[in-house]
Design a protein around this motif. Structure first.
Motif, mmCIF file in Angstrom:
data_model
loop_
_atom_site.group_PDB
_atom_site.id
_atom_site.type_symbol
_atom_site.label_atom_id
_atom_site.label_comp_id
_atom_site.label_asym_id
_atom_site.label_seq_id
_atom_site.Cartn_x
_atom_site.Cartn_y
_atom_site.Cartn_z
ATOM 1 N N ASP A 111 22.348 -15.342 68.685
ATOM 2 C CA ASP A 111 21.144 -15.684 67.918
ATOM 3 C C ASP A 111 19.888 -15.488 68.763
ATOM 4 O OD1 ASP A 111 22.632 -16.314 65.696
ATOM 5 O OD2 ASP A 111 22.740 -18.458 66.158
ATOM 6 N N LEU A 112 19.957 -15.841 70.043
ATOM 7 C CA LEU A 112 18.810 -15.666 70.920
ATOM 8 C C LEU A 112 18.475 -14.181 71.076
ATOM 9 C CD1 LEU A 112 16.657 -16.636 72.892
ATOM 10 C CD2 LEU A 112 18.414 -16.717 74.683
ATOM 11 N N HIS A 113 19.492 -13.381 71.247
ATOM 12 C CA HIS A 113 19.266 -11.937 71.401
ATOM 13 C C HIS A 113 18.574 -11.369 70.157
ATOM 14 C CE1 HIS A 113 20.134 -8.108 73.445
ATOM 15 N NE2 HIS A 113 20.236 -7.610 72.216
ATOM 16 N N ALA A 115 16.725 -13.108 68.025
ATOM 17 C CA ALA A 115 15.382 -13.682 67.950
ATOM 18 C C ALA A 115 14.399 -12.966 68.867
ATOM 19 C CB ALA A 115 15.425 -15.170 68.302
ATOM 20 N N MET A 116 14.890 -12.367 69.940
ATOM 21 C CA MET A 116 14.010 -11.693 70.890
ATOM 22 C C MET A 116 13.686 -10.259 70.487
ATOM 23 S SD MET A 116 13.015 -13.646 73.396
ATOM 24 C CE MET A 116 12.808 -12.828 74.988
ATOM 25 N N LYS A 117 14.325 -9.754 69.445
ATOM 26 C CA LYS A 117 13.999 -8.410 68.980
ATOM 27 C C LYS A 117 12.608 -8.390 68.353
ATOM 28 C CE LYS A 117 18.707 -6.810 67.904
ATOM 29 N NZ LYS A 117 19.611 -6.340 66.827
ATOM 30 N N ILE A 118 11.933 -7.259 68.476
ATOM 31 C CA ILE A 118 10.642 -7.093 67.823
ATOM 32 C C ILE A 118 10.903 -6.920 66.328
ATOM 33 C CG2 ILE A 118 8.523 -5.753 67.720
ATOM 34 C CD1 ILE A 118 9.007 -7.103 70.418
ATOM 35 N N GLY A 119 10.338 -7.805 65.499
ATOM 36 C CA GLY A 119 10.630 -7.771 64.065
ATOM 37 C C GLY A 119 12.035 -8.244 63.796
ATOM 38 N N SER A 120 12.358 -9.445 64.276
ATOM 39 C CA SER A 120 13.730 -9.949 64.188
ATOM 40 C C SER A 120 14.122 -10.372 62.785
ATOM 41 C CB SER A 120 13.909 -11.133 65.146
ATOM 42 O OG SER A 120 12.972 -12.161 64.858
ATOM 43 N N LYS A 121 13.134 -10.557 61.889
ATOM 44 C CA LYS A 121 13.422 -10.942 60.508
ATOM 45 C C LYS A 121 12.728 -9.990 59.559
ATOM 46 C CE LYS A 121 14.007 -15.949 61.198
ATOM 47 N NZ LYS A 121 13.517 -17.294 60.814
ATOM 48 N N ASN A 122 13.363 -9.755 58.426
ATOM 49 C CA ASN A 122 12.739 -8.952 57.375
ATOM 50 C C ASN A 122 11.688 -9.817 56.679
ATOM 51 O OD1 ASN A 122 12.042 -7.527 55.052
ATOM 52 N ND2 ASN A 122 14.096 -6.689 54.791
ATOM 53 N N PRO A 123 10.406 -9.401 56.679
ATOM 54 C CA PRO A 123 9.381 -10.230 56.051
ATOM 55 C C PRO A 123 9.584 -10.425 54.553
ATOM 56 C CG PRO A 123 8.506 -8.075 56.656
ATOM 57 C CD PRO A 123 9.857 -8.192 57.284
ATOM 58 N N MET A 124 10.431 -9.593 53.926
ATOM 59 C CA MET A 124 10.678 -9.725 52.496
ATOM 60 C C MET A 124 11.762 -10.762 52.194
ATOM 61 S SD MET A 124 8.449 -7.686 51.476
ATOM 62 C CE MET A 124 8.794 -7.746 49.718
ATOM 63 N N ASP A 125 12.494 -11.206 53.221
ATOM 64 C CA ASP A 125 13.538 -12.206 53.001
ATOM 65 C C ASP A 125 12.919 -13.529 52.561
ATOM 66 O OD1 ASP A 125 15.438 -10.399 53.721
ATOM 67 O OD2 ASP A 125 15.726 -11.172 55.761
ATOM 68 N N ARG A 177 12.031 1.986 77.572
ATOM 69 C CA ARG A 177 13.213 1.562 76.827
ATOM 70 C C ARG A 177 13.097 0.077 76.496
ATOM 71 N NH1 ARG A 177 18.075 4.525 77.660
ATOM 72 N NH2 ARG A 177 19.227 2.568 77.822
ATOM 73 N N TRP A 178 13.708 -0.310 75.352
ATOM 74 C CA TRP A 178 13.680 -1.705 74.930
ATOM 75 C C TRP A 178 14.798 -2.472 75.661
ATOM 76 C CZ3 TRP A 178 9.453 -3.076 72.523
ATOM 77 C CH2 TRP A 178 8.780 -2.154 71.731
ATOM 78 N N GLU A 179 14.581 -2.721 76.934
ATOM 79 C CA GLU A 179 15.598 -3.349 77.767
ATOM 80 C C GLU A 179 15.304 -4.838 77.965
ATOM 81 O OE1 GLU A 179 16.943 0.391 80.616
ATOM 82 O OE2 GLU A 179 15.405 -0.999 81.334
ATOM 83 N N LEU A 180 16.248 -5.671 77.561
ATOM 84 C CA LEU A 180 16.170 -7.109 77.766
ATOM 85 C C LEU A 180 17.014 -7.503 78.978
ATOM 86 C CD1 LEU A 180 16.540 -8.676 74.186
ATOM 87 C CD2 LEU A 180 14.710 -9.204 75.797
ATOM 88 N N PHE A 181 16.456 -8.337 79.855
ATOM 89 C CA PHE A 181 17.262 -8.924 80.927
ATOM 90 C C PHE A 181 17.968 -10.160 80.381
ATOM 91 C CE2 PHE A 181 13.735 -6.880 83.316
ATOM 92 C CZ PHE A 181 14.487 -5.977 84.041
ATOM 93 N N ASP A 182 19.137 -10.469 80.916
ATOM 94 C CA ASP A 182 19.881 -11.642 80.446
ATOM 95 C C ASP A 182 19.848 -12.789 81.446
ATOM 96 O OD1 ASP A 182 21.491 -10.676 82.412
ATOM 97 O OD2 ASP A 182 23.281 -10.441 81.174
#
Length: 526
Positions: A111-113, A115-125, A177-182
């Motif tokens: 869930d955290l991963h 949530a950290m995405k750019i645009g993690s939710k569809n605004p139409m939801d 690149r869209w690289e996330l550190f853990d």
């Protein structure tokens, strides 16, 4: 039949007989191409993935200030049902940081991963009635407007381990690149993350490399300006979240250990504050609650009360509509460019409550700092604004004259409520009237249904509703709601003894269903 054509570099898949709808997939040694057939012609589409470096740098300029950015991050804590939120701001040269820690529902690693995405939710939801988000962008864009390094740690109740994800803009720019550190091992993270240890569950957001917040070298003057900005942030949070910070289930927000106190723009605790009866305006089948307040004349306040009530922007700027979305303040004082702000109207402040499913109609932006009413409501909004301005003018010039309004207790005793349906004023019975509620509680289910059907007929054929005038809106969403209400009313009448033809005839005589006869008949399954 699916025919497959092979060549040295290309595979093309064509679904025979359905070229107008099918797509061809073309795979080459260089790229992915998708064929679509439009009116019999093959049209190629090619992926255009944004460069990570360019996009992340652009997102830093969405337009947040310190206070709006922090408020947007606090929204996530409130949505997660936090009861305590601790904001810490530390200035320590290169190790400076801002952290927001809460005891709300934590997140697991997956869930955290997300949530950290750019645009993690569809605004139409569809959003819940207590969800303060919309675009899935707030946490990231708010943080990037202040810092280059964003670390979020979270843990669930009953677990000891913490999931961690890190965005570092310098790394994104270098790698594109869209690289996330853990994980994180910075001194700032090690210091800030200690606060989460005190909670059984929760989430902590840590912002480092504060290049957009701390922009000058350490000095006495700089530190003074630094703390001035923190004080402004505190005032902003006390205003934006004042409805969450007060009441029986109040949450607690701390800034560097100091508790944030709510700032009520309507001065409800003052005996000299005057209220209008709450009014409900209907838009697309949903009710918008509007509650006007006229603040006391300055002669009825102490100097400290007067200064406090002036708010962040002062008396002149704080007048007008206060737009709330799920109790969270979006706009603190506006006449929506319908009327001018002036000194005599500075006592008028109007609470306007929206729900999360009204975001697009009201043009709520990503920062949750602006809103505009739909065109169908503008005349009614203007009417309410003018009434409030006139009441403010009387109090302002006549040293606290009493306006013609009802108290909150009297409001519960009102027989009729007002609503705007299809652009027209409509009156309906107050279902919350104490006597009516008492009578209904003593009735059997059958008798209660008969009473409900009778009240709907009283509303539909009341003289002030029969003679409705004004423009008729026919927006599709609103019309669908009205059709459904008409169909339900028909079935209610049939259930209490009316024939099908009698029920339909009664419903079609009600003015709010004007011009909707055919669609109502077609939807009835009698």
């Amino acid at each position: 039949m699916l025919a497959v054509f092979k060549c040295l570099w290309v595979k093309v898949y064509i679904w025979k007989g359905k070229k107008s709808h099918a797509s061809n997939i073309v795979l080459t040694n260089m790229k992915y191409v998708r064929h679509k057939f439009v009116k019999g012609e093959a049209m190629k589409t090619k992926l255009a993935i944004p460069d990570a470096a360019s996009l992340i740098l652009s997102l830093r300029s969405v337009g947040y200030t310190l206070e709006t950015a922090i408020a947007d991050i606090v929204d996530n804590s409130i949505t997660a049902k936090a009861t305590e939120i601790c904001i810490d701001v530390k200035w320590n040269n290169d190790f400076s940081y801002i952290s927001i820690c809460d005891n709300g529902f934590g997140m697991n690693e997956e869930d955290l991963h997300q949530a950290m995405k750019i645009g993690s939710k569809n605004p139409m939801d569809q959003r819940g009635h207590d969800d303060l988000g919309r675009f899935g962008m707030g946490l990231k864009t708010a943080a990037f407007s202040l810092c280059k390094r964003l670390t979020v740690g979270s843990k669930l109740a009953g677990t000891e381990s913490m999931s961690v994800r890190v965005w570092d803009i310098d790394n994104i720019v270098d790698s594109n690149r869209w690289e996330l550190f853990d994980g994180s091992a910075t001194l700032a993270w090690q210091d800030a993350s200690k606060r989460l240890i005190n909670y059984n569950q929760g989430t902590i957001v840590v912002m480092e490399k504060l290049d957009r917040f701390i922009t000058e070298n350490y000095s006495d003057q700089a530190i003074g300006r630094f703390w001035q900005r923190i004080a402004e942030m505190e005032k902003h949070l006390s205003m934006v979240f004042h409805r969450f910070l007060s009441g029986a289930q109040a949450i607690r927000i701390f800034i560097n250990g100091k508790r944030v106190e709510p700032w009520d723009p309507f001065m409800r605790q003052s005996l000299a504050t005057q209220e209008f009866r709450e009014e409900y305006v209907e838009c697309n089948g949903r009710n918008i609650r509007i509650h006007a307040f006229i603040l006391p004349h300055h002669s009825k306040m102490s100097i400290s009360e007067f200064d406090e009530a002036g708010g962040i922007n002062g008396w002149m700027e704080q007048q007008g509509f206060y737009v709330y979305r799920n109790k969270r303040l979006i706009v603190p004082g506006t006449w929506f460019k319908m009327l001018r702000k002036n000194e005599p109207s500075q006592l008028a402040r109007i609470q306007l409550d929206l729900t999360a499913d009204m975001d697009f109609e009201w043009k709520i932006d990503v920062k949750k700092s602006s809103a505009a009413p739909p065109s169908i409501l503008r005349e009614n909004i203007r009417r309410i604004a003018r009434i409030a301005q006139e009441a403010s003018r009387k109090v302002y010039y006549f040293r606290g004259a009493v306006i013609n309004q009802k108290t909150r207790d009297e409001d519960n005793e009102a027989i009729w409520e007002q609503a705007i349906i299809r652009g027209r004023m409509f009156f309906r019975l107050n279902r919350d009237h104490a006597l009516l509620k008492e009578v209904c509680s003593e009735l059997s289910d059958g008798s209660a249904k008969k009473l409900s059907a009778y009240m709907k007929m009283v509303e539909g054929f009341a003289p002030m509703n029969v003679s409705l005038t004004g423009p008729v809106s026919s927006e599709s969403d609103h019309a669908e709601e009205l059709v459904n209400s008409a169909v339900k009313f028909c079935y209610d009448l049939i259930e209490v003894g009316y024939s099908s033809s009698e029920a339909l005839s009664k419903v079609l005589q009600i003015s709010i269903y004007e011009g909707m006869s055919d669609v109502i008949k077609s939807k009835l399954k009698l």
